[in-house]
Design a protein around this motif. Sequence first.
Motif, PDB file in Angstrom:
ATOM      1  N   GLU A  25     -15.038 -45.897   3.913  1.00  0.00           N
ATOM      2  CA  GLU A  25     -15.789 -46.081   2.681  1.00  0.00           C
ATOM      3  C   GLU A  25     -16.730 -44.922   2.366  1.00  0.00           C
ATOM      4  O   GLU A  25     -17.341 -44.884   1.286  1.00  0.00           O
ATOM      5  CB  GLU A  25     -16.603 -47.382   2.744  1.00  0.00           C
ATOM      6  CG  GLU A  25     -17.621 -47.441   3.859  1.00  0.00           C
ATOM      7  CD  GLU A  25     -17.059 -48.040   5.143  1.00  0.00           C
ATOM      8  OE1 GLU A  25     -17.825 -48.707   5.868  1.00  0.00           O
ATOM      9  OE2 GLU A  25     -15.861 -47.840   5.416  1.00  0.00           O
ATOM     10  N   ASP A  26     -16.860 -43.960   3.274  1.00  0.00           N
ATOM     11  CA  ASP A  26     -17.809 -42.873   3.061  1.00  0.00           C
ATOM     12  C   ASP A  26     -17.436 -41.991   1.874  1.00  0.00           C
ATOM     13  O   ASP A  26     -18.311 -41.449   1.198  1.00  0.00           O
ATOM     14  CB  ASP A  26     -17.912 -42.003   4.315  1.00  0.00           C
ATOM     15  CG  ASP A  26     -18.606 -42.714   5.465  1.00  0.00           C
ATOM     16  OD1 ASP A  26     -19.094 -43.836   5.252  1.00  0.00           O
ATOM     17  OD2 ASP A  26     -18.640 -42.158   6.572  1.00  0.00           O
ATOM     18  N   GLY A  27     -16.130 -41.832   1.637  1.00  0.00           N
ATOM     19  CA  GLY A  27     -15.693 -40.985   0.523  1.00  0.00           C
ATOM     20  C   GLY A  27     -16.188 -41.508  -0.807  1.00  0.00           C
ATOM     21  O   GLY A  27     -16.657 -40.743  -1.665  1.00  0.00           O
ATOM     22  N   ASP A  28     -16.083 -42.826  -1.005  1.00  0.00           N
ATOM     23  CA  ASP A  28     -16.557 -43.423  -2.254  1.00  0.00           C
ATOM     24  C   ASP A  28     -18.074 -43.363  -2.345  1.00  0.00           C
ATOM     25  O   ASP A  28     -18.644 -43.173  -3.417  1.00  0.00           O
ATOM     26  CB  ASP A  28     -16.096 -44.884  -2.358  1.00  0.00           C
ATOM     27  CG  ASP A  28     -14.581 -45.011  -2.485  1.00  0.00           C
ATOM     28  OD1 ASP A  28     -13.957 -44.057  -3.010  1.00  0.00           O
ATOM     29  OD2 ASP A  28     -14.027 -46.031  -2.065  1.00  0.00           O
ATOM     30  N   ALA A  29     -18.743 -43.548  -1.210  1.00  0.00           N
ATOM     31  CA  ALA A  29     -20.200 -43.530  -1.205  1.00  0.00           C
ATOM     32  C   ALA A  29     -20.747 -42.114  -1.326  1.00  0.00           C
ATOM     33  O   ALA A  29     -21.892 -41.906  -1.738  1.00  0.00           O
ATOM     34  CB  ALA A  29     -20.731 -44.184   0.069  1.00  0.00           C
ATOM     35  N   GLY A  30     -19.923 -41.128  -0.941  1.00  0.00           N
ATOM     36  CA  GLY A  30     -20.370 -39.743  -1.010  1.00  0.00           C
ATOM     37  C   GLY A  30     -21.351 -39.361   0.069  1.00  0.00           C
ATOM     38  O   GLY A  30     -22.070 -38.359  -0.047  1.00  0.00           O
ATOM     39  N   THR A  31     -21.396 -40.146   1.139  1.00  0.00           N
ATOM     40  CA  THR A  31     -22.321 -39.856   2.240  1.00  0.00           C
ATOM     41  C   THR A  31     -21.722 -40.305   3.553  1.00  0.00           C
ATOM     42  O   THR A  31     -20.883 -41.214   3.587  1.00  0.00           O
ATOM     43  CB  THR A  31     -23.672 -40.569   2.012  1.00  0.00           C
ATOM     44  OG1 THR A  31     -24.595 -40.166   3.029  1.00  0.00           O
ATOM     45  CG2 THR A  31     -23.513 -42.077   2.070  1.00  0.00           C
ATOM     46  N   LEU A  32     -22.110 -39.674   4.636  1.00  0.00           N
ATOM     47  CA  LEU A  32     -21.596 -40.025   5.957  1.00  0.00           C
ATOM     48  C   LEU A  32     -22.192 -41.342   6.450  1.00  0.00           C
ATOM     49  O   LEU A  32     -23.353 -41.647   6.190  1.00  0.00           O
ATOM     50  CB  LEU A  32     -21.918 -38.913   6.961  1.00  0.00           C
ATOM     51  CG  LEU A  32     -21.140 -37.609   6.807  1.00  0.00           C
ATOM     52  CD1 LEU A  32     -21.765 -36.527   7.687  1.00  0.00           C
ATOM     53  CD2 LEU A  32     -19.678 -37.812   7.174  1.00  0.00           C
TER      54      LEU A  32
END
Length: 246
Positions: free
Chosen positions: A107-114
Amino acid sequence: MDAYPPLDTADYASALDWWRDAGVDVLVEDAPRDWLATPIAPPRPVVAPAAADAAPAGTAMPDTIEAFAGWRLGPDAPEAGWSGVSLAASGPIDARVMVLVDCPEREDGDAGTLVSGAAGRLLDRMLAAVGLSRETVHLAAVCARRPASGRMPRDIEARLGEVARHHVGLVAPERLLLLGDATSRAVLSAERPAVRGGLQPFNHKRGQTGVVASLHPRLLLERPALKAESWRDLQLLVAGMEERKA
């Protein structure tokens, strides 16, 4: 100036939740406990590779953290050909504590954060429990992009480890927290169980960083009983740091 900024009410509540999950149920125990007494193998220094050995000819990594940050997301990065998006490191470039994970979560890609989602919320609680936060640590991943399998490919692990060690040397943190077995293999060239329980010395051009190899939050979500072990690692990570305030 204090070593860490004051926590707000939400941070204290998060820290209390983490301590409760880790099994901390008393403020002071009847008998003293030596948190560093776990038998471990003698630490062996980890030396960052020389610049000439860190990358193939023509792809040498930049020697400043600002230039490296751009290179890490560019076409010369080892995983540039993978699908998905590359996620940049976050936090101060001169942080006293650096945190490394193996690769982005799904889900990090959608959130834009690690380390977002449930694992991210747990990481936030873990950091708050020892007076840290995402705003005070430098958070990065050994793989800037998520591998198709969700695991760091073994055939590129050594190269990614070189990149990660170079990154650590540029930040030159006082302490480094490695989360997950693959992260430990890539950076320390050793499995986490072999090096856990002690502060491992990591030598680089700007000095030495103390390294703690611990468990990834996603494993702690699957096996909550391991939180007590993770809590000991977090205590080791910050032990003695309060004594060196600015």
